[in-house]
Design a protein around this motif. Structure first.
Motif, PDB file in Angstrom:
ATOM      1  N   UNK A  97      64.342  62.477  50.973  1.00  0.00           N
ATOM      2  CA  UNK A  97      63.693  61.286  50.415  1.00  0.00           C
ATOM      3  C   UNK A  97      64.284  61.006  49.036  1.00  0.00           C
ATOM      4  N   UNK A  98      64.981  59.913  48.905  1.00  0.00           N
ATOM      5  CA  UNK A  98      65.682  59.598  47.654  1.00  0.00           C
ATOM      6  C   UNK A  98      64.732  59.374  46.481  1.00  0.00           C
ATOM      7  N   UNK A  99      63.458  59.094  46.759  1.00  0.00           N
ATOM      8  CA  UNK A  99      62.503  58.843  45.680  1.00  0.00           C
ATOM      9  C   UNK A  99      61.901  60.133  45.124  1.00  0.00           C
ATOM     10  N   UNK A 100      62.251  61.267  45.733  1.00  0.00           N
ATOM     11  CA  UNK A 100      61.707  62.553  45.310  1.00  0.00           C
ATOM     12  C   UNK A 100      62.828  63.498  44.892  1.00  0.00           C
ATOM     13  N   UNK A 101      62.531  64.424  43.980  1.00  0.00           N
ATOM     14  CA  UNK A 101      63.543  65.433  43.627  1.00  0.00           C
ATOM     15  C   UNK A 101      63.691  66.433  44.764  1.00  0.00           C
TER      16      UNK A 101
ATOM     17  N   UNK B 215      54.266  62.095  43.805  1.00  0.00           N
ATOM     18  CA  UNK B 215      54.804  61.080  42.892  1.00  0.00           C
ATOM     19  C   UNK B 215      53.885  60.880  41.687  1.00  0.00           C
ATOM     20  N   UNK B 216      52.571  60.934  41.913  1.00  0.00           N
ATOM     21  CA  UNK B 216      51.630  60.832  40.795  1.00  0.00           C
ATOM     22  C   UNK B 216      51.849  61.972  39.806  1.00  0.00           C
ATOM     23  N   UNK B 217      52.010  63.177  40.332  1.00  0.00           N
ATOM     24  CA  UNK B 217      52.215  64.329  39.463  1.00  0.00           C
ATOM     25  C   UNK B 217      53.532  64.203  38.708  1.00  0.00           C
ATOM     26  N   UNK B 218      54.565  63.759  39.384  1.00  0.00           N
ATOM     27  CA  UNK B 218      55.885  63.646  38.760  1.00  0.00           C
ATOM     28  C   UNK B 218      55.924  62.565  37.691  1.00  0.00           C
ATOM     29  N   UNK B 219      55.108  61.519  37.865  1.00  0.00           N
ATOM     30  CA  UNK B 219      55.150  60.368  36.961  1.00  0.00           C
ATOM     31  C   UNK B 219      54.021  60.374  35.940  1.00  0.00           C
ATOM     32  N   UNK B 220      53.156  61.375  35.999  1.00  0.00           N
ATOM     33  CA  UNK B 220      51.984  61.438  35.119  1.00  0.00           C
ATOM     34  C   UNK B 220      52.425  61.727  33.685  1.00  0.00           C
ATOM     35  N   UNK B 221      52.222  60.758  32.785  1.00  0.00           N
ATOM     36  CA  UNK B 221      52.671  60.920  31.407  1.00  0.00           C
ATOM     37  C   UNK B 221      51.809  61.914  30.631  1.00  0.00           C
TER      38      UNK B 221
END
Length: 241
Positions: free
Chosen positions: A168-172, A128-134
């Motif tokens: 997991x709905x929070x992940x792709x 999630x950190x990697x996916x959300x890292x701007x």
């Protein structure tokens, strides 16, 4: 388990020095790097400069997560050869139903299921950190590719982690799973359910016993015939020609 590999854009013109030439080759290098971050495999996997690959470990279980030219790669480490505890985990070949909330079809290898569950909280957090890292190299409107890979036991863990990720709905959904000499994960019901949800391709060496474990009677008969055929040809060539 086999599936059609994902279509990958041609990258030959922009591949960095030392990079493996195919997606499968790069993921094989990542699988090797999951044991030990060393050259030429880390370079071959094309982990991106100015980014940090993170390792999530729990006891003998470990996964390396990082950015490559292909996307985010989760490379699960296989069996540590001199670890008695690792071999003991591999020997837990009892097939048992997974947790219903995980959406696991059929029955799965108890040792591998417990291993991936021990890692999952940390894996999900880092992913999630990697996916959300701007500041990530993939911070744009395009869908981020997420590949899971591993060798031997690591391949089995990648398979189970891909299913947890899919459910997991929070992940792709995982883009694809590509494994090497992966041990068997579950029963026929698991196989059918899994292949309806996740794209996976597995590479195996001829007569490598690991992908057949735990062996069924049919597997034993098949392996015996194959080995007999090879030995007959070897003896004929060595002593009579």
């Amino acid at each position: 388990m086999e599936a059609t590999p994902p279509q990958q854009k041609e990258k030959k013109s922009s591949l960095p020095d030392g990079a493996a030439q195919t997606l499968e080759g790069r993921l094989l290098c990542a699988s090797h790097a999951s044991y030990n971050i060393s050259q030429p495999y880390f370079r071959g996997a094309t982990y991106l400069p100015h980014t940090t690959a993170k390792r999530v470990s729990r006891s003998i279980n470990s996964v390396l997560i990082g950015y490559t030219i292909d996307g985010i790669v989760l490379a699960f480490r296989g069996t540590i050869f001199d670890s008695a505890l690792d071999w003991f985990q591999n020997a837990a070949v009892l097939l048992s139903p997974g947790d219903k909330k995980d959406g696991i079809p059929g029955s799965v290898h108890v040792g591998f299921y417990r291993a991936v569950k021990s890692l999952w909280k940390g894996v999900k957090s880092v992913l999630l950190q990697f996916l959300q890292d701007h500041s990530s190299p993939y911070n744009n409107n395009e869908t981020q590719n997420v590949y899971l890979t591993g060798h031997s036991k690591g391949g089995a863990l990648a398979t189970l982690a891909a299913l947890l990720m899919h459910n997991d709905a929070s992940l792709p959904n995982p883009t694809s799973v590509i494994t090497f000499g992966s041990a068997r994960v579950g029963d026929k019901q698991f196989k059918v359910g899994y292949e309806s949800l996740v794209k996976q391709i597995t590479f195996e060496n001829d007569l490598d016993i690991i992908p057949f474990l735990p062996l069924s009677n049919t597997d034993r008969e098949f392996m015996n015939e194959k080995m007999k055929d090879k030995m007959d040809r070897y003896v004929s060539f060595s002593f009579f020609e």
